[in-house]
Design a protein around this motif. Sequence first.
Motif, PDB file in Angstrom:
ATOM      1  N   SER A   1       0.933  -1.201   0.087  1.00 28.51           N
ATOM      2  CA  SER A   1      -0.026   0.069   0.164  1.00 28.51           C
ATOM      3  C   SER A   1       0.973   1.088  -0.056  1.00 28.51           C
ATOM      4  CB  SER A   1      -1.096  -0.183   1.272  1.00 28.51           C
ATOM      5  OG  SER A   1      -1.744   0.983   1.263  1.00 28.51           O
TER       6      SER A   1
ATOM      7  N   ALA B   1       2.826   2.925   2.215  1.00 34.63           N
ATOM      8  CA  ALA B   1       3.914   2.937   2.848  1.00 34.63           C
ATOM      9  C   ALA B   1       4.931   1.991   2.351  1.00 34.63           C
ATOM     10  CB  ALA B   1       3.793   2.590   4.340  1.00 34.63           C
TER      11      ALA B   1
ATOM     12  N   GLU C   1       2.595  -8.300  -1.213  1.00 35.55           N
ATOM     13  CA  GLU C   1       1.322  -7.867  -0.794  1.00 35.55           C
ATOM     14  C   GLU C   1      -0.030  -9.112  -0.816  1.00 35.55           C
ATOM     15  OE1 GLU C   1      -0.505  -5.156   0.036  1.00 35.55           O
ATOM     16  OE2 GLU C   1      -2.176  -6.436   0.171  1.00 35.55           O
TER      17      GLU C   1
ATOM     18  N   ALA D   1      -6.415  14.234   2.175  1.00 36.08           N
ATOM     19  CA  ALA D   1      -5.504  15.639   1.990  1.00 36.08           C
ATOM     20  C   ALA D   1      -4.242  15.272   1.945  1.00 36.08           C
ATOM     21  CB  ALA D   1      -5.723  16.515   3.296  1.00 36.08           C
TER      22      ALA D   1
ATOM     23  N   ILE E   1       3.051 -12.875   3.983  1.00 36.98           N
ATOM     24  CA  ILE E   1       4.294 -12.866   4.880  1.00 36.98           C
ATOM     25  C   ILE E   1       3.672 -13.191   6.200  1.00 36.98           C
ATOM     26  CG2 ILE E   1       6.267 -11.966   5.841  1.00 36.98           C
ATOM     27  CD1 ILE E   1       7.006 -10.458   3.518  1.00 36.98           C
TER      28      ILE E   1
ATOM     29  N   ASP F   1       1.533   2.966   8.937  1.00 41.14           N
ATOM     30  CA  ASP F   1       0.663   2.861  10.104  1.00 41.14           C
ATOM     31  C   ASP F   1       1.143   1.740  10.848  1.00 41.14           C
ATOM     32  OD1 ASP F   1      -0.588   4.978   8.966  1.00 41.14           O
ATOM     33  OD2 ASP F   1      -2.480   3.897   8.416  1.00 41.14           O
TER      34      ASP F   1
ATOM     35  N   THR G   1      -0.024   9.625   5.067  1.00 43.99           N
ATOM     36  CA  THR G   1       0.723   9.388   3.745  1.00 43.99           C
ATOM     37  C   THR G   1       1.942  10.268   3.751  1.00 43.99           C
ATOM     38  OG1 THR G   1      -0.500  10.958   2.476  1.00 43.99           O
ATOM     39  CG2 THR G   1      -1.439   8.989   2.275  1.00 43.99           C
TER      40      THR G   1
HETATM   41  C1  FAD Z   1     -10.556   7.996   8.549  1.00 45.05           C
HETATM   42  C2  FAD Z   1      -9.099   7.986   7.909  1.00 45.05           C
HETATM   43  C3  FAD Z   1      -8.748   9.303   7.249  1.00 45.05           C
HETATM   44  C4  FAD Z   1      -7.550   9.521   6.719  1.00 45.05           C
HETATM   45  N1  FAD Z   1      -7.063  10.583   5.973  1.00 45.05           N
HETATM   46  C5  FAD Z   1      -5.871  10.877   5.734  1.00 45.05           C
HETATM   47  C6  FAD Z   1      -5.622  12.053   5.097  1.00 45.05           C
HETATM   48  O1  FAD Z   1      -6.607  12.852   4.685  1.00 45.05           O
HETATM   49  N2  FAD Z   1      -4.286  12.104   4.503  1.00 45.05           N
HETATM   50  C7  FAD Z   1      -3.400  11.457   4.912  1.00 45.05           C
HETATM   51  O2  FAD Z   1      -2.349  11.720   4.485  1.00 45.05           O
HETATM   52  N3  FAD Z   1      -3.659  10.120   5.579  1.00 45.05           N
HETATM   53  C8  FAD Z   1      -4.964   9.851   5.858  1.00 45.05           C
HETATM   54  N4  FAD Z   1      -5.260   8.696   6.408  1.00 45.05           N
HETATM   55  C9  FAD Z   1      -3.930   7.777   6.689  1.00 45.05           C
HETATM   56  C10 FAD Z   1      -3.461   7.011   5.527  1.00 45.05           C
HETATM   57  O3  FAD Z   1      -4.593   6.603   4.815  1.00 45.05           O
HETATM   58  C11 FAD Z   1      -2.582   5.973   5.841  1.00 45.05           C
HETATM   59  O4  FAD Z   1      -1.680   6.673   6.938  1.00 45.05           O
HETATM   60  C12 FAD Z   1      -1.713   5.664   4.821  1.00 45.05           C
HETATM   61  O5  FAD Z   1      -2.566   5.024   3.935  1.00 45.05           O
HETATM   62  C13 FAD Z   1      -0.645   4.580   4.854  1.00 45.05           C
HETATM   63  O6  FAD Z   1      -0.965   3.287   5.032  1.00 45.05           O
HETATM   64  P1  FAD Z   1       0.001   1.917   5.196  1.00 45.05           P
HETATM   65  O7  FAD Z   1       0.757   1.756   3.866  1.00 45.05           O
HETATM   66  O8  FAD Z   1       1.012   2.198   6.209  1.00 45.05           O
HETATM   67  O9  FAD Z   1      -1.117   0.918   5.455  1.00 45.05           O
HETATM   68  P2  FAD Z   1      -2.316   0.198   4.911  1.00 45.05           P
HETATM   69  O10 FAD Z   1      -2.747   0.973   3.745  1.00 45.05           O
HETATM   70  O11 FAD Z   1      -2.812  -0.333   5.803  1.00 45.05           O
HETATM   71  O12 FAD Z   1      -1.629  -1.119   3.829  1.00 45.05           O
HETATM   72  C14 FAD Z   1      -1.191  -2.046   4.700  1.00 45.05           C
HETATM   73  C15 FAD Z   1      -1.160  -2.953   3.281  1.00 45.05           C
HETATM   74  O13 FAD Z   1      -0.388  -4.260   4.020  1.00 45.05           O
HETATM   75  C16 FAD Z   1      -0.941  -5.710   3.452  1.00 45.05           C
HETATM   76  N5  FAD Z   1      -0.594  -6.566   4.162  1.00 45.05           N
HETATM   77  C17 FAD Z   1      -1.104  -6.645   5.491  1.00 45.05           C
HETATM   78  N6  FAD Z   1      -0.471  -7.694   6.087  1.00 45.05           N
HETATM   79  C18 FAD Z   1       0.305  -8.392   5.361  1.00 45.05           C
HETATM   80  C19 FAD Z   1       1.227  -9.439   5.171  1.00 45.05           C
HETATM   81  N7  FAD Z   1       1.230 -10.239   6.362  1.00 45.05           N
HETATM   82  N8  FAD Z   1       1.939  -9.739   4.163  1.00 45.05           N
HETATM   83  C20 FAD Z   1       1.654  -9.086   2.909  1.00 45.05           C
HETATM   84  N9  FAD Z   1       0.950  -7.865   2.997  1.00 45.05           N
HETATM   85  C21 FAD Z   1       0.084  -7.608   4.044  1.00 45.05           C
HETATM   86  C22 FAD Z   1      -2.458  -5.267   3.227  1.00 45.05           C
HETATM   87  O14 FAD Z   1      -3.051  -6.197   2.520  1.00 45.05           O
HETATM   88  C23 FAD Z   1      -2.489  -3.695   2.898  1.00 45.05           C
HETATM   89  O15 FAD Z   1      -2.327  -3.428   1.439  1.00 45.05           O
HETATM   90  C24 FAD Z   1      -6.452   8.484   6.972  1.00 45.05           C
HETATM   91  C25 FAD Z   1      -6.822   7.324   7.483  1.00 45.05           C
HETATM   92  C26 FAD Z   1      -8.069   7.065   8.106  1.00 45.05           C
HETATM   93  C27 FAD Z   1      -8.459   5.824   8.878  1.00 45.05           C
END
Ligand code: FAD
Length: 380
Positions: free
Chosen positions: A9, A11, A30, A44, A115, A305, A318
Amino acid sequence: MKVIIAGGSIAGLAAALTLDCTGHDVEIYERSATPLRGQGGGVAVLRRMMAFLEQHGHHSRAMISVPTRRRRWIDRDGALTRDEPEMLPFSSWDAVYHSLCSTLPHERIRYGQTITGFNQDADGIDIHVGKCAVRADVLIAADGTGSTLRTRLFPGYAPSFAGYIAWRGIVDEADFDAEAIAVLVENMTLHKAPGELFMAFLIPALDGSVAPGSRRFNWLWYRNETDTEALRRHLTDRAGTVHHASIHAGQLSDRSVSTLRQLASERLPAVFAQLVLATRAPFVQAIFDALSPDFAQGRVALVGDAACTVRPHTASGTSKAAADAVSLAQALAPDATDVVQRLADWSAQRRAEVTSLLEKGPQLAASFGLGSPLRGPEQA
Ligand SMILES: Cc1cc2nc3c(=O)[nH]c(=O)nc-3n(C[C@H](O)[C@H](O)[C@H](O)COP(=O)(O)OP(=O)(O)OC[C@H]3O[C@@H](n4cnc5c(N)ncnc54)[C@H](O)[C@@H]3O)c2cc1C
């Protein structure tokens, strides 16, 4: 260095891009069988992620965001109560995702690969993917708020529920009469009531278009929820499965959808109720605080996250992921031999940097009357 990333995703992609740029051999695993779509609604995009996209994704602010001019607060009758300038670039999760994906060579991402564990030794790390093991120098956990890899590293730690949920939805601008939505266009519009906050703003179309008429409205309805049974109901999907933190679009139970619609008709200003009632696939996310006890242990590093989940009002998830990726790539020179020490140093510094951001979220939420205060950073 061979680097495997769990999670493709925002990050995970950001980390893959920076580590690829600095000469590492990077692969993302993924768990989703197909490229992700529509995971996060509107977002945003703050300065750091925007700069990251301009540098790595070849996208400019104008290409992926809808300009916003005013932040307007309205009361239950729709009357304006406060009006101030607002310049935040509103984009969509999809636009950010596609911008990142489009620059990473396709073969670097393996879909449908979860994983499940790892074993570290002095020379490397064996990463378990189903029944197979892959040898690498570093594993990066970019597996989100509910990170199972974090749980393997720190079994006693769990994110804490912040005391409220967000109902969310996206609806096409073209579904409404221009007159009925004129006050919402190119503004961020909000409505506050005790224990709840509603907001709506325009975001690009799914194909990335920002042309008037093709854009979409994104809405979020934050509502306090202190009743654990009610929370469980919110997080139970149409198949009866209870989820930890969110239910994707199209999976809300009929009961949840009808509760949402009824509450919208009863409680929201008419201009907002029309958005909710026109939304075909609303979804829900419970809001959590998370701060991993460390951002690295041995050859495993946590980003996004999984490392630290901040409240959405900071709009910084993000951008924080982009900063994690840049700082991690700076810390890990491709020819480094002291990988474990470098990750430990990076963890100490990065964790200290994000702690102030973590604390800002509950303060903002409290100013809106939402949720519970943060339990000290160690328990977040
Ligand atoms: C209500 C809400 C509003 C938000 N608004 C904003 C905003 O306005 N601006 C902003 O910058 N951010 C916002 N965010 C936060 C933002 O969406 C996240 O911080 C950002 O998308 C980072 O997510 P991530 O990639 O760390 O995790 P995630 O998007 O949760 O991705 C984790 C990924 O890991 C995969 N995965 C999980 N376990 C495994 C495994 N064991 N093996 C392989 N793959 C795995 C999943 O399938 C997923 O694709 C908001 C969040 C929420 C809840």
